[in-house]
Design a protein around this motif. Structure first.
Motif, PDB file in Angstrom:
ATOM      1  N   PRO A 164       0.828  -1.208   0.000  1.00 60.32           N
ATOM      2  CA  PRO A 164       0.000   0.000   0.000  1.00 60.32           C
ATOM      3  C   PRO A 164       0.867   1.265   0.000  1.00 60.32           C
ATOM      4  O   PRO A 164       1.970   1.284   0.555  1.00 60.32           O
ATOM      5  N   MET A 165       0.373   2.299  -0.633  1.00 64.66           N
ATOM      6  CA  MET A 165       1.088   3.570  -0.712  1.00 64.66           C
ATOM      7  C   MET A 165       0.266   4.628   0.032  1.00 64.66           C
ATOM      8  O   MET A 165      -0.855   4.956  -0.373  1.00 64.66           O
ATOM      9  N   GLN A 166       0.805   5.110   1.140  1.00 71.14           N
ATOM     10  CA  GLN A 166       0.110   6.082   1.981  1.00 71.14           C
ATOM     11  C   GLN A 166      -1.293   5.577   2.342  1.00 71.14           C
ATOM     12  O   GLN A 166      -2.255   6.337   2.417  1.00 71.14           O
ATOM     13  N   GLY A 167      -1.392   4.272   2.529  1.00 70.37           N
ATOM     14  CA  GLY A 167      -2.657   3.673   2.928  1.00 70.37           C
ATOM     15  C   GLY A 167      -3.561   3.269   1.791  1.00 70.37           C
ATOM     16  O   GLY A 167      -4.593   2.635   2.024  1.00 70.37           O
ATOM     17  N   TRP A 168      -3.182   3.592   0.541  1.00 67.14           N
ATOM     18  CA  TRP A 168      -4.039   3.274  -0.603  1.00 67.14           C
ATOM     19  C   TRP A 168      -3.567   1.987  -1.273  1.00 67.14           C
ATOM     20  O   TRP A 168      -2.365   1.731  -1.362  1.00 67.14           O
ATOM     21  N   PRO A 169      -4.496   1.165  -1.768  1.00 68.29           N
ATOM     22  CA  PRO A 169      -4.092  -0.078  -2.437  1.00 68.29           C
ATOM     23  C   PRO A 169      -3.290   0.216  -3.694  1.00 68.29           C
ATOM     24  O   PRO A 169      -3.519   1.212  -4.384  1.00 68.29           O
ATOM     25  N   VAL A 170      -2.338  -0.669  -3.998  1.00 65.68           N
ATOM     26  CA  VAL A 170      -1.443  -0.491  -5.143  1.00 65.68           C
ATOM     27  C   VAL A 170      -1.542  -1.715  -6.048  1.00 65.68           C
ATOM     28  O   VAL A 170      -1.440  -2.856  -5.587  1.00 65.68           O
ATOM     29  N   TYR A 171      -1.746  -1.456  -7.331  1.00 68.81           N
ATOM     30  CA  TYR A 171      -1.764  -2.503  -8.352  1.00 68.81           C
ATOM     31  C   TYR A 171      -0.912  -2.036  -9.521  1.00 68.81           C
ATOM     32  O   TYR A 171      -1.065  -0.906  -9.996  1.00 68.81           O
ATOM     33  N   ARG A 172      -0.005  -2.903  -9.982  1.00 66.38           N
ATOM     34  CA  ARG A 172       0.908  -2.586 -11.069  1.00 66.38           C
ATOM     35  C   ARG A 172       1.593  -1.239 -10.813  1.00 66.38           C
ATOM     36  O   ARG A 172       1.695  -0.382 -11.690  1.00 66.38           O
ATOM     37  N   HIS A 173       2.049  -1.046  -9.578  1.00 63.04           N
ATOM     38  CA  HIS A 173       2.784   0.150  -9.158  1.00 63.04           C
ATOM     39  C   HIS A 173       1.932   1.413  -9.230  1.00 63.04           C
ATOM     40  O   HIS A 173       2.476   2.522  -9.248  1.00 63.04           O
ATOM     41  N   CYS A 174       0.621   1.289  -9.262  1.00 65.50           N
ATOM     42  CA  CYS A 174      -0.294   2.430  -9.297  1.00 65.50           C
ATOM     43  C   CYS A 174      -1.116   2.453  -8.013  1.00 65.50           C
ATOM     44  O   CYS A 174      -1.675   1.426  -7.612  1.00 65.50           O
ATOM     45  N   ALA A 175      -1.200   3.628  -7.391  1.00 63.47           N
ATOM     46  CA  ALA A 175      -2.081   3.795  -6.238  1.00 63.47           C
ATOM     47  C   ALA A 175      -3.498   4.027  -6.745  1.00 63.47           C
ATOM     48  O   ALA A 175      -3.736   4.910  -7.562  1.00 63.47           O
ATOM     49  N   VAL A 176      -4.436   3.213  -6.265  1.00 72.02           N
ATOM     50  CA  VAL A 176      -5.828   3.314  -6.689  1.00 72.02           C
ATOM     51  C   VAL A 176      -6.618   3.998  -5.580  1.00 72.02           C
ATOM     52  O   VAL A 176      -6.744   3.465  -4.472  1.00 72.02           O
ATOM     53  N   ILE A 177      -7.128   5.181  -5.866  1.00 74.56           N
ATOM     54  CA  ILE A 177      -7.793   6.018  -4.874  1.00 74.56           C
ATOM     55  C   ILE A 177      -9.279   6.068  -5.200  1.00 74.56           C
ATOM     56  O   ILE A 177      -9.700   6.695  -6.174  1.00 74.56           O
ATOM     57  N   GLY A 178     -10.069   5.355  -4.413  1.00 70.49           N
ATOM     58  CA  GLY A 178     -11.506   5.305  -4.634  1.00 70.49           C
ATOM     59  C   GLY A 178     -12.275   5.617  -3.367  1.00 70.49           C
ATOM     60  O   GLY A 178     -11.690   5.699  -2.273  1.00 70.49           O
ATOM     61  N   PRO A 179     -13.583   5.788  -3.481  1.00 68.93           N
ATOM     62  CA  PRO A 179     -14.391   6.087  -2.293  1.00 68.93           C
ATOM     63  C   PRO A 179     -14.320   4.959  -1.284  1.00 68.93           C
ATOM     64  O   PRO A 179     -14.439   3.785  -1.643  1.00 68.93           O
ATOM     65  N   GLU A 180     -14.076   5.330  -0.035  1.00 68.18           N
ATOM     66  CA  GLU A 180     -13.959   4.341   1.047  1.00 68.18           C
ATOM     67  C   GLU A 180     -12.902   3.283   0.728  1.00 68.18           C
ATOM     68  O   GLU A 180     -13.015   2.130   1.113  1.00 68.18           O
ATOM     69  N   ARG A 181     -11.870   3.704  -0.015  1.00 64.43           N
ATOM     70  CA  ARG A 181     -10.741   2.836  -0.388  1.00 64.43           C
ATOM     71  C   ARG A 181     -11.187   1.612  -1.190  1.00 64.43           C
ATOM     72  O   ARG A 181     -10.540   0.564  -1.192  1.00 64.43           O
ATOM     73  N   ARG A 182     -12.284   1.767  -1.918  1.00 59.95           N
ATOM     74  CA  ARG A 182     -12.760   0.674  -2.747  1.00 59.95           C
ATOM     75  C   ARG A 182     -12.032   0.669  -4.084  1.00 59.95           C
ATOM     76  O   ARG A 182     -11.577   1.698  -4.582  1.00 59.95           O
ATOM     77  N   ILE A 183     -11.932  -0.512  -4.676  1.00 61.24           N
ATOM     78  CA  ILE A 183     -11.451  -0.650  -6.045  1.00 61.24           C
ATOM     79  C   ILE A 183     -12.649  -1.011  -6.917  1.00 61.24           C
ATOM     80  O   ILE A 183     -13.607  -1.628  -6.437  1.00 61.24           O
ATOM     81  N   ARG A 324     -24.610  10.613 -13.969  1.00 58.70           N
ATOM     82  CA  ARG A 324     -25.438  11.803 -14.190  1.00 58.70           C
ATOM     83  C   ARG A 324     -24.577  13.052 -14.229  1.00 58.70           C
ATOM     84  O   ARG A 324     -24.777  13.931 -15.062  1.00 58.70           O
ATOM     85  N   ASN A 325     -23.602  13.130 -13.297  1.00 63.21           N
ATOM     86  CA  ASN A 325     -22.647  14.240 -13.303  1.00 63.21           C
ATOM     87  C   ASN A 325     -21.365  13.704 -13.932  1.00 63.21           C
ATOM     88  O   ASN A 325     -20.538  13.105 -13.274  1.00 63.21           O
ATOM     89  N   ARG A 326     -21.195  13.959 -15.231  1.00 60.49           N
ATOM     90  CA  ARG A 326     -20.184  13.239 -16.005  1.00 60.49           C
ATOM     91  C   ARG A 326     -18.765  13.696 -15.719  1.00 60.49           C
ATOM     92  O   ARG A 326     -17.805  13.066 -16.151  1.00 60.49           O
ATOM     93  N   THR A 327     -18.572  14.810 -15.005  1.00 55.21           N
ATOM     94  CA  THR A 327     -17.217  15.255 -14.671  1.00 55.21           C
ATOM     95  C   THR A 327     -16.949  15.172 -13.167  1.00 55.21           C
ATOM     96  O   THR A 327     -15.980  15.738 -12.682  1.00 55.21           O
ATOM     97  N   ARG A 328     -17.780  14.456 -12.465  1.00 54.32           N
ATOM     98  CA  ARG A 328     -17.548  14.233 -11.045  1.00 54.32           C
ATOM     99  C   ARG A 328     -16.368  13.284 -10.878  1.00 54.32           C
ATOM    100  O   ARG A 328     -16.278  12.251 -11.551  1.00 54.32           O
ATOM    101  N   ILE A 329     -15.439  13.613  -9.975  1.00 57.07           N
ATOM    102  CA  ILE A 329     -14.253  12.783  -9.748  1.00 57.07           C
ATOM    103  C   ILE A 329     -14.628  11.648  -8.808  1.00 57.07           C
ATOM    104  O   ILE A 329     -14.937  11.868  -7.640  1.00 57.07           O
ATOM    105  N   GLN A 330     -14.593  10.426  -9.321  1.00 58.87           N
ATOM    106  CA  GLN A 330     -15.034   9.276  -8.535  1.00 58.87           C
ATOM    107  C   GLN A 330     -13.957   8.210  -8.355  1.00 58.87           C
ATOM    108  O   GLN A 330     -14.125   7.280  -7.574  1.00 58.87           O
ATOM    109  N   LEU A 331     -12.857   8.320  -9.104  1.00 58.31           N
ATOM    110  CA  LEU A 331     -11.758   7.366  -8.981  1.00 58.31           C
ATOM    111  C   LEU A 331     -10.506   8.018  -9.535  1.00 58.31           C
ATOM    112  O   LEU A 331     -10.564   8.692 -10.569  1.00 58.31           O
ATOM    113  N   LEU A 332      -9.392   7.850  -8.841  1.00 60.56           N
ATOM    114  CA  LEU A 332      -8.102   8.319  -9.337  1.00 60.56           C
ATOM    115  C   LEU A 332      -7.108   7.165  -9.278  1.00 60.56           C
ATOM    116  O   LEU A 332      -7.093   6.389  -8.326  1.00 60.56           O
ATOM    117  N   THR A 333      -6.293   7.069 -10.304  1.00 54.99           N
ATOM    118  CA  THR A 333      -5.234   6.068 -10.340  1.00 54.99           C
ATOM    119  C   THR A 333      -3.933   6.798 -10.629  1.00 54.99           C
ATOM    120  O   THR A 333      -3.795   7.433 -11.670  1.00 54.99           O
TER     121      THR A 333
END
Length: 366
Positions: A164-183, A324-333
């Motif tokens: 994990p990177m700063q508490g976030w799950p890591v896959y293929r060297h990428c930190a996956v930042i989702g709501p409630e730490r979900r993937i 519905r809100n097409r530019t809402r930020i819901q996941l960052l990798t």
């Protein structure tokens, strides 16, 4: 994020710091930023600076503010640095929001133009960056490759799991930042994957039948003999050749049909074996995550059962996408990227990503 996690974020691990210092020691050209670049239109035809994209660009601004002073990025030797932005659509626009990506990358001397930090766009596309890092917005596929697809299942090869990177799950060297730490994906069950293989085998069998339908018909030797006699009046040699080919084909017909029948039976046997394999499994076995082994139907062999094999995954239908809100930020990798011909940059770039303030990026989720 709690105070403990926040304090960990503030101090770089020794290995991370060592990687940055090692790269900095070899610096020959740093702090040289080319003008920002952007794809001129989104992949659905809207200009990249379209007013509706403002929330996406605002989120990219937060990343750019961290990227430009990043010590690992600035320490890259013999590169010119550039920020590149792109706004994309989703492959399922009715279910998922619009996607976007921002890259902070270093390009080698073969891409340079002039003495003012210019970069040739054509060379940059052809050669690619030496190294850098990126943030993908609302993209569930950044760490995965599609492995199987039909009308009932799209399965992907899950990226390697990392620390994990700063508490976030890591896959293929990428930190996956989702709501409630979900993937946004979940394992494909064994039963569902075997069902896909069964459908695939049925398709192969149907393709075989279509391809060989003509070859399996009885050859009309009498008809070809009549055709040869018509030809003989104009060209006796051609008529003799036509007769020879026709008679050879008829003589070998039984053997050729037997070979075709054998090849078809092999497809049928594989299909029946798939069905037997599924039928012999318990409900619990069928519900287990499908992992790629080297046994029959790519299932793990007994020797592989305890090994950390790659999993196949699919998009999680319960992930809380809001289209519905097409530019809402819901996941960052957040991913480190290196050109395949420059593997020495891989670890320093992963260290550079680890030095980013992922909490401030996570705050963009809304």
């Amino acid at each position: 994020m709690n105070a403990t996690t926040s304090s960990r974020r503030g101090a770089l691990k020794p290995a991370v710091l060592a990687g940055l210092l090692l790269l900095a020691a070899g610096t020959a050209s740093a702090h040289c930023w080319a003008a920002d670049a952007a794809e001129p239109i989104s992949n659905d035809g809207l200009p990249v600076n379209h007013a509706s994209f403002k929330p996406l660009h605002a989120a990219m601004d937060v990343f750019e503010a961290q990227a430009k002073p990043n010590p690992g990025l600035l320490a890259l030797p013999d590169v010119r640095l550039r920020i590149t932005r792109a706004v994309l659509d989703s492959d399922e626009p009715t279910r998922r929001p619009r996607e976007a990506v921002i890259h902070a990358q270093g390009f080698g001397p073969k891409t340079w133009t002039g003495k003012d930090c210019g970069i040739s766009e054509q060379a940059a596309h052809r050669i690619g960056p030496r190294a850098g890092f990126s943030v993908f917005f609302n993209s569930p596929f950044s760490t995965m490759n599609r492995w199987a697809h039909d009308e009932q299942l799209s399965a992907y090869l899950e990226g390697e799991r990392g620390e994990p990177m700063q508490g976030w799950p890591v896959y293929r060297h990428c930190a996956v930042i989702g709501p409630e730490r979900r993937i946004p994906w979940m394992p494909v069950p064994v039963g569902e994957m075997l069902a896909y293989f069964e459908r695939e085998q049925q398709r192969r069998l149907a393709d075989w039948d279509r391809s060989n339908a003509q070859a399996l018909k009885p050859f009309d030797l009498a008809g070809m003999e009549r055709q040869a006699e018509k030809v003989r009046a104009q060209n006796a040699q051609a008529a003799d050749l036509l007769l020879k080919v026709a008679r050879d084909r008829k003589a070998n017909e039984a053997r050729n049909h037997a070979l075709l029948a054998h090849s078809r039976q092999m497809l049928v046997d594989e299909l029946e074996d798939l069905r037997r394999t599924r039928a012999a499994m318990s409900a619990e076995q069928l519900a287990e995550p499908y992992r790629l082994g080297t046994g029959r139907h790519r299932l793990p062999t007994p020797a592989e059962v305890t090994r950390p094999l790659k999993r196949l995954v699919k998009l999680d239908p319960t992930f809380p996408w809001d289209a519905r809100n097409r530019t809402r930020i819901q996941l960052l990798t957040v991913c480190a990227s290196t050109h395949p011909n420059n593997p020495a940059y891989a670890q320093p770039m992963r260290a550079a990503v680890a030095a980013l303030d992922l909490a401030s990026l996570a705050a963009l989720l809304n």
